[in-house]
Scaffold this active site. Structure first.
Site, PDB file in Angstrom:
ATOM      1  N   HIS A 143      46.269  45.919  45.505  1.00  0.00           N
ATOM      2  CA  HIS A 143      46.222  44.837  46.489  1.00  0.00           C
ATOM      3  C   HIS A 143      47.380  43.883  46.160  1.00  0.00           C
ATOM      4  O   HIS A 143      47.784  43.784  44.994  1.00  0.00           O
ATOM      5  CB  HIS A 143      44.872  44.124  46.311  1.00  0.00           C
ATOM      6  N   ASP A 154      41.692  44.528  38.140  1.00  0.00           N
ATOM      7  CA  ASP A 154      41.297  43.850  39.379  1.00  0.00           C
ATOM      8  C   ASP A 154      39.957  44.465  39.787  1.00  0.00           C
ATOM      9  O   ASP A 154      39.904  45.596  40.262  1.00  0.00           O
ATOM     10  CB  ASP A 154      42.389  44.086  40.429  1.00  0.00           C
ATOM     11  N   GLN A 176      36.860  45.000  44.068  1.00  0.00           N
ATOM     12  CA  GLN A 176      36.057  46.022  44.751  1.00  0.00           C
ATOM     13  C   GLN A 176      35.250  46.854  43.750  1.00  0.00           C
ATOM     14  O   GLN A 176      34.596  47.835  44.135  1.00  0.00           O
ATOM     15  CB  GLN A 176      36.955  46.968  45.569  1.00  0.00           C
ATOM     16  N   LYS A 206      32.705  38.988  47.649  1.00  0.00           N
ATOM     17  CA  LYS A 206      32.554  40.422  47.943  1.00  0.00           C
ATOM     18  C   LYS A 206      31.286  40.964  47.298  1.00  0.00           C
ATOM     19  O   LYS A 206      30.928  42.122  47.444  1.00  0.00           O
ATOM     20  CB  LYS A 206      33.785  41.184  47.453  1.00  0.00           C
ATOM     21  N   CYS A 259      46.382  44.213  52.873  1.00  0.00           N
ATOM     22  CA  CYS A 259      47.083  43.594  51.726  1.00  0.00           C
ATOM     23  C   CYS A 259      47.513  44.651  50.722  1.00  0.00           C
ATOM     24  O   CYS A 259      47.456  44.430  49.498  1.00  0.00           O
ATOM     25  CB  CYS A 259      46.215  42.533  51.046  1.00  0.00           C
TER      26      CYS A 259
HETATM   27  N1  PLP Z   1      41.956  42.836  44.932  1.00  0.00           N
HETATM   28  C1  PLP Z   1      41.335  43.652  45.779  1.00  0.00           C
HETATM   29  C2  PLP Z   1      41.214  45.094  45.444  1.00  0.00           C
HETATM   30  C3  PLP Z   1      40.784  43.136  46.955  1.00  0.00           C
HETATM   31  O1  PLP Z   1      40.161  43.950  47.808  1.00  0.00           O
HETATM   32  C4  PLP Z   1      40.924  41.759  47.222  1.00  0.00           C
HETATM   33  C5  PLP Z   1      40.418  41.187  48.485  1.00  0.00           C
HETATM   34  O2  PLP Z   1      40.383  41.856  49.500  1.00  0.00           O
HETATM   35  C6  PLP Z   1      41.561  40.959  46.290  1.00  0.00           C
HETATM   36  C7  PLP Z   1      42.071  41.531  45.149  1.00  0.00           C
HETATM   37  C8  PLP Z   1      41.723  39.483  46.498  1.00  0.00           C
HETATM   38  O3  PLP Z   1      40.494  38.866  46.470  1.00  0.00           O
HETATM   39  P1  PLP Z   1      40.344  37.324  46.870  1.00  0.00           P
HETATM   40  O4  PLP Z   1      41.019  37.178  48.199  1.00  0.00           O
HETATM   41  O5  PLP Z   1      38.880  37.111  46.937  1.00  0.00           O
HETATM   42  O6  PLP Z   1      41.008  36.534  45.817  1.00  0.00           O
END
Ligand code: PLP
Length: 418
Positions: A135, A212, A215, A238, A376
């Site tokens: 992401h 990260d 998910q 999430k 993203c």
């Molecule tokens: N990493 C992954 C794999 C994600 O799916 C997301 C959000 O869609 C993020 C990071 C970023 O999360 P946040 O926008 O809650 O900071």
């Protein structure tokens, strides 16, 4: 008459999707005159009553700032806030609650690591290893750091199915690699990465691993000790919790050695114009008034997950993924993007030449909420030479009939654009 089986005292009742759905007030509504089919859970999950209530109750009954007051409400607010640190510690099986840093979410957690730990470790000519399926939140902070330090961002590729090439990752773990940043589960493909194995490979070369987990936590139990990672980041929203709050877990030795990130209230022990001394963990990394109500509601989400038959819920979600994959595969012209054998709750797809935004718009008229775009993960889209995908993503409250509604909507799209 046969006795009705009862769950042993304290054990949650066996998972029942209809019962769970009743705990989510938003799911009962109609959109565009049709029952809402919410399949955009990877973007954000809906919240059970218990989480909504916890946040409202905090403001109704407890609201005060934390850590600073001697009055009763401040004590209660502090207690409620700090209790969640211990809940998160248990949730991640972390060794110590002092290793749990509250942030605004995954993005902030990753930026925090990049700008403190990263700045300490990465110098000119060094390398930061990421993967092709990250992401933007797990690319851009490292890219910014690399630019600042005259270091290099190195990328481990994925194969056509969306599986991370471990052999290629291992080849890229070189003498200049200072950090490996990798997602637990891909939001765009659903691929689950073998984090424990990746950490083993990295550890053998002395490379710390930042995971990260945005998910990861919604779809599988996470044990940071078993994974062997150095940092793990996630967002509450999430995980059936509120927006604007999340967690950075880090190994104590790293957190202790890291400089503070932001300066301000709460992160100091004493301040004079000549010199500031910093607070101990975890407060050193939590400057300013935090999202107290959000943290409390995140704790309610964790409690809620502990109160249900989570194993049953996750098995249900896997059943949905298999069923959805089968339904979509039957539709002529569908191309699934991300077919890794180890997957969680994501169905990314293309339908003939129809632009994903058109798919999303037609489905919306049917009451079906999916996401379309690059998710993203633009470098991943470039890897597959596509501008975007349509993505249906699952949560434990989804039903098989909702996937049937998705498939019926896609048949409509197909007829419209034939
Ligand atoms: N990493 C992954 C794999 C994600 O799916 C997301 C959000 O869609 C993020 C990071 C970023 O999360 P946040 O926008 O809650 O900071």
């Amino acid at each position: 008459m046969r006795p009705v089986p009862t769950a042993p005292a304290g054990a949650p009742a066996p998972f029942d999707v209809e019962r769970i759905r009743r705990e989510f007030p938003i799911l009962g509504q109609q959109v565009r005159g049709k029952p809402l089919v919410y399949l955009d859970n990877a973007a954000t999950a809906q919240k059970p009553e218990r989480v909504i209530d916890a946040e409202a109750r905090f403001y109704r009954e407890i609201n005060a700032n934390v850590h600073r007051g001697v009055h009763l409400l401040s004590e209660r607010a502090t207690q409620a806030y700090e209790d969640v640190r211990e809940k998160v510690r248990r949730f991640l099986n972390a060794p110590s609650a002092k290793e749990v840093i509250f942030t605004r979410g995954t993005t902030e957690s990753l930026n925090l690591v990049a700008q403190t730990f990263g700045r300490q470790r990465v110098g000119e000519g060094d390398e930061i290893l990421v993967t092709e399926m990250e992401h933007h939140s797990n690319i851009v902070p490292w890219q910014m750091l690399a630019q600042e330090r005259k270091a290099r961002l190195v990328v481990a590729p994925v194969d056509d199915a969306g599986v991370l090439r471990l052999d290629e990752l291992e080849r890229r773990l070189g003498p200049r690699t200072r950090i490996l940043a990798v997602t637990h589960v891909s939001n765009a493909l659903g691929t689950v990465n073998p984090i424990a194995r990746i950490c083993e490979l990295a550890r053998a070369r002395g490379v710390p691993v930042v995971v990260d987990g945005a998910q990861g936590v919604p779809h599988r139990p996470v044990d940071v000790r078993a994974l062997g990672c150095d940092f793990y980041a996630f967002s509450a929203h999430k995980l059936y919790g509120p927006t604007g709050v999340g967690v950075l877990w880090g190994k104590r030795e790293h957190l202790e050695a890291m400089p503070p990130w932001q300066g301000g209230g709460d992160m100091i022990l004493s301040v004079t114009f000549e010199k500031t001394t910093f607070n101990e963990l975890p407060y050193k990394l939590e400057a300013g008034t935090p999202n107290i109500a959000g943290v409390v509601a995140m704790g309610a989400a964790i409690d809620w997950l502990a109160s249900i038959d989570l194993a049953g819920a996750l098995a249900h979600e896997h059943d949905l993924l298999a069923y959805g994959t089968e339904l979509l595969s039957r539709i002529p012209g569908i191309r699934l993007v991300g077919t890794a054998p180890e997957k969680e709750g994501v169905l990314s797809f293309l339908l003939g030449d129809v632009h994903p935004h058109d798919i999303g718009t037609v489905l919306d008229r049917e009451g079906v909420a999916i996401r379309t775009g690059h998710h993203c993960a633009q470098p991943l889209m470039i890897r597959y030479a596509i501008p975007a995908t349509a993505r249906a993503s699952l949560a434990i409250y989804n039903r098989r009939s909702e996937l049937e509604a998705l498939a019926a909507g896609l048949e409509k799209v197909r007829r419209m654009f034939a």
